[in-house]
Design a protein around this motif. Structure first.
Motif, mmCIF file in Angstrom:
data_model
loop_
_atom_site.group_PDB
_atom_site.id
_atom_site.type_symbol
_atom_site.label_atom_id
_atom_site.label_comp_id
_atom_site.label_asym_id
_atom_site.label_seq_id
_atom_site.Cartn_x
_atom_site.Cartn_y
_atom_site.Cartn_z
ATOM 1 N N SER A 7 -1.999 -4.843 -3.343
ATOM 2 C CA SER A 7 -0.614 -4.547 -3.718
ATOM 3 C C SER A 7 -0.300 -3.069 -3.599
ATOM 4 O O SER A 7 0.746 -2.673 -3.066
ATOM 5 C CB SER A 7 -0.368 -5.018 -5.156
ATOM 6 O OG SER A 7 -0.586 -6.407 -5.285
ATOM 7 N N VAL A 8 -1.230 -2.219 -4.072
ATOM 8 C CA VAL A 8 -1.005 -0.769 -4.046
ATOM 9 C C VAL A 8 -0.984 -0.249 -2.623
ATOM 10 O O VAL A 8 -0.087 0.520 -2.234
ATOM 11 C CB VAL A 8 -2.085 -0.043 -4.877
ATOM 12 C CG1 VAL A 8 -1.964 1.471 -4.695
ATOM 13 C CG2 VAL A 8 -1.954 -0.407 -6.348
ATOM 14 N N TYR A 9 -1.958 -0.662 -1.811
ATOM 15 C CA TYR A 9 -2.031 -0.156 -0.435
ATOM 16 C C TYR A 9 -0.806 -0.575 0.372
ATOM 17 O O TYR A 9 -0.314 0.176 1.210
ATOM 18 C CB TYR A 9 -3.305 -0.646 0.244
ATOM 19 C CG TYR A 9 -4.579 -0.076 -0.340
ATOM 20 C CD1 TYR A 9 -4.546 0.983 -1.244
ATOM 21 C CD2 TYR A 9 -5.824 -0.592 0.006
ATOM 22 C CE1 TYR A 9 -5.713 1.493 -1.783
ATOM 23 C CE2 TYR A 9 -6.999 -0.080 -0.525
ATOM 24 C CZ TYR A 9 -6.940 0.960 -1.423
ATOM 25 O OH TYR A 9 -8.091 1.478 -1.953
ATOM 26 N N THR A 10 -0.313 -1.769 0.104
ATOM 27 C CA THR A 10 0.889 -2.227 0.811
ATOM 28 C C THR A 10 2.067 -1.302 0.525
ATOM 29 O O THR A 10 2.891 -1.015 1.413
ATOM 30 C CB THR A 10 1.239 -3.665 0.392
ATOM 31 O OG1 THR A 10 0.174 -4.540 0.786
ATOM 32 C CG2 THR A 10 2.528 -4.125 1.070
ATOM 33 N N LEU A 11 2.141 -0.792 -0.699
ATOM 34 C CA LEU A 11 3.233 0.114 -1.076
ATOM 35 C C LEU A 11 3.089 1.494 -0.456
ATOM 36 O O LEU A 11 4.040 2.278 -0.489
ATOM 37 C CB LEU A 11 3.299 0.227 -2.609
ATOM 38 C CG LEU A 11 3.725 -1.043 -3.351
ATOM 39 C CD1 LEU A 11 3.604 -0.849 -4.848
ATOM 40 C CD2 LEU A 11 5.149 -1.429 -2.963
ATOM 41 N N TYR A 12 1.914 1.787 0.097
ATOM 42 C CA TYR A 12 1.740 3.053 0.820
ATOM 43 C C TYR A 12 2.075 2.886 2.300
ATOM 44 O O TYR A 12 2.703 3.750 2.905
ATOM 45 C CB TYR A 12 0.306 3.572 0.652
ATOM 46 C CG TYR A 12 0.103 4.339 -0.639
ATOM 47 C CD1 TYR A 12 0.498 5.671 -0.751
ATOM 48 C CD2 TYR A 12 -0.450 3.721 -1.752
ATOM 49 C CE1 TYR A 12 0.338 6.365 -1.929
ATOM 50 C CE2 TYR A 12 -0.625 4.412 -2.947
ATOM 51 C CZ TYR A 12 -0.225 5.735 -3.024
ATOM 52 O OH TYR A 12 -0.378 6.424 -4.206
ATOM 53 N N TRP A 13 1.631 1.773 2.876
ATOM 54 C CA TRP A 13 1.916 1.563 4.298
ATOM 55 C C TRP A 13 3.355 1.082 4.531
ATOM 56 O O TRP A 13 3.909 1.258 5.606
ATOM 57 C CB TRP A 13 0.898 0.602 4.886
ATOM 58 C CG TRP A 13 -0.259 1.323 5.524
ATOM 59 C CD1 TRP A 13 -0.326 1.767 6.812
ATOM 60 C CD2 TRP A 13 -1.490 1.721 4.910
ATOM 61 N NE1 TRP A 13 -1.529 2.411 7.037
ATOM 62 C CE2 TRP A 13 -2.269 2.398 5.891
ATOM 63 C CE3 TRP A 13 -2.029 1.574 3.644
ATOM 64 C CZ2 TRP A 13 -3.530 2.917 5.647
ATOM 65 C CZ3 TRP A 13 -3.288 2.093 3.383
ATOM 66 C CH2 TRP A 13 -4.020 2.749 4.373
ATOM 67 N N ASP A 14 3.937 0.482 3.523
ATOM 68 C CA ASP A 14 5.359 0.096 3.573
ATOM 69 C C ASP A 14 6.038 0.716 2.355
ATOM 70 O O ASP A 14 6.294 0.030 1.353
ATOM 71 C CB ASP A 14 5.505 -1.432 3.555
ATOM 72 C CG ASP A 14 4.868 -2.075 4.777
ATOM 73 O OD1 ASP A 14 5.194 -1.636 5.897
ATOM 74 O OD2 ASP A 14 4.049 -2.986 4.598
ATOM 75 N N PRO A 15 6.337 2.015 2.402
ATOM 76 C CA PRO A 15 6.828 2.759 1.235
ATOM 77 C C PRO A 15 8.093 2.152 0.642
ATOM 78 O O PRO A 15 9.024 1.773 1.374
ATOM 79 C CB PRO A 15 7.109 4.162 1.794
ATOM 80 C CG PRO A 15 6.262 4.255 3.030
ATOM 81 C CD PRO A 15 6.241 2.868 3.600
ATOM 82 N N SER A 17 11.670 2.076 -1.316
ATOM 83 C CA SER A 17 12.833 2.967 -1.342
ATOM 84 C C SER A 17 13.476 3.015 -2.720
ATOM 85 O O SER A 17 14.189 3.969 -3.045
ATOM 86 C CB SER A 17 13.873 2.506 -0.311
ATOM 87 O OG SER A 17 14.249 1.154 -0.546
ATOM 88 N N SER A 18 13.208 2.006 -3.536
ATOM 89 C CA SER A 18 13.809 1.955 -4.868
ATOM 90 C C SER A 18 12.981 2.746 -5.872
ATOM 91 O O SER A 18 11.780 2.955 -5.697
ATOM 92 C CB SER A 18 13.929 0.509 -5.336
ATOM 93 O OG SER A 18 12.643 -0.056 -5.553
ATOM 94 N N VAL A 19 13.638 3.153 -6.950
ATOM 95 C CA VAL A 19 12.949 3.881 -8.017
ATOM 96 C C VAL A 19 11.901 2.986 -8.675
ATOM 97 O O VAL A 19 10.790 3.438 -8.992
ATOM 98 C CB VAL A 19 13.963 4.372 -9.069
ATOM 99 C CG1 VAL A 19 13.244 5.007 -10.255
ATOM 100 C CG2 VAL A 19 14.946 5.355 -8.459
ATOM 101 N N VAL A 20 12.234 1.735 -8.858
ATOM 102 C CA VAL A 20 11.303 0.792 -9.482
ATOM 103 C C VAL A 20 10.038 0.644 -8.624
ATOM 104 O O VAL A 20 8.914 0.640 -9.137
ATOM 105 C CB VAL A 20 11.967 -0.580 -9.697
ATOM 106 C CG1 VAL A 20 10.943 -1.600 -10.204
ATOM 107 C CG2 VAL A 20 13.116 -0.455 -10.678
#
Length: 289
Positions: A7-15, A17-20
């Motif tokens: 889950s975390v790595y996905t949020l790095y490779w697909d950044p 855009s929302s604050v949440v």
């Protein structure tokens, strides 16, 4: 760990855009780093379990290959080969997501890129005379104030015990000899700046202010800063030096949170005794009899 890192790595490779989404990535990163640090003390998953998926790793590898090809192409704009911001964030916040050899390769590329901008031509090289009997002292006096020029080629000329200049022109070999001699002397516990653990791992000597040969004439903290610069110079020039630092000291340098388990690398006996007390199930009055 597998679900969390995915889950975390996905949020790095697909950044996000929302604050949440950004807050979720920050919280997940903090938790993942905490688990990784605990795993370093007591392994509950193998090292490879922390790496990103092959798809993500291959994306970074592809970028590295592009860098290498660009360096060989004289028509390629070297200023345009900076690292993808997504990959830079991975290195900064979850470096263990990438294999160590890959991280080393990235470092070497960034150094080569920096050297290309430096224009390190012979007329800008830094000549330095060093007495063999005063390697640490002369090294400090000649190099510590260089600032960014420390990145340039340092030409060492050794002076023997008779005060005569030794023959030879430094083509790189003399500087390697100098930096290995300097590190061997300055990091030696007998010099007074560092102490060693029972496992022969080094950490700063709390009594260094009055323990080293320059007592009363030199700020020991400035000397330690100089040694840090020389370690950086060795890394920058690709020079291997033998330097075994204690894990708790490395964690302090990196600004990491210290844990009780860090005591083990400083004083194994004290750690063992405190763990015995912590886990003791008998009557504590028996321990003081």
């Amino acid at each position: 760990v597998g679900r969390l890192k995915g889950s975390v790595y996905t949020l790095y490779w697909d950044p996000p855009s929302s604050v949440v989404g950004k807050r979720l990535r920050a919280s997940g990163t903090a938790l993942l780093n905490r688990l990784f640090e605990r795993n370093c003390f007591k392994e509950f998953v193998p090292p490879e379990a922390w790496q990103a998926s092959d798809r993500h790793v291959n994306a970074v590898m592809s970028e590295l290959d592009s860098w290498s090809a660009a360096r060989l192409d004289p028509n390629q704009d070297t200023e345009a080969d900076g690292m993808d911001p997504k990959h830079a964030l991975v290195l900064r916040h979850v470096p263990f997501a990438l294999p160590f050899p890959m991280r080393v390769r990235i470092l070497r590329h960034q150094i080569l890129r920096d050297k290309a901008k430096l224009m390190d031509v012979p007329m800008n090289w830094v000549p330095t005379r060093v007495q063999r009997s005063r390697v640490v002292e002369d090294g400090y006096l000649g190099l510590n104030a260089l600032g960014p020029d420390l990145k340039r080629t340092i030409q060492i000329s050794f002076v023997n015990q008779e005060g005569l200049m030794e023959a030879g022109i430094d083509g790189g070999g003399l500087f390697k000899e100098f930096i290995n001699t300097l590190s061997g002397q300055a990091f030696n516990p007998h010099y007074g700046l560092f102490r060693s653990t029972p496992d022969k791992l080094l950490f700063p000597n709390p009594q260094a202010e009055t323990a080293h040969p320059w007592q009363g004439t030199m700020d020991h903290l400035k000397l330690m800063e100089f040694l840090g610069r020389m370690v950086g110079k060795a890394i920058y020039d690709g020079i291997l030096i033998e330097l075994r630092l204690a894990p708790f000291f490395l964690r302090k340098i990196l600004g990491k949170e210290m844990y009780f388990d860090d005591l083990k690398s400083l004083d194994p006996d004290l750690y063992k005794n405190l763990m015995f007390v912590k886990n003791y199930t008998g009557d504590f009055e028996d321990l003081v009899k």
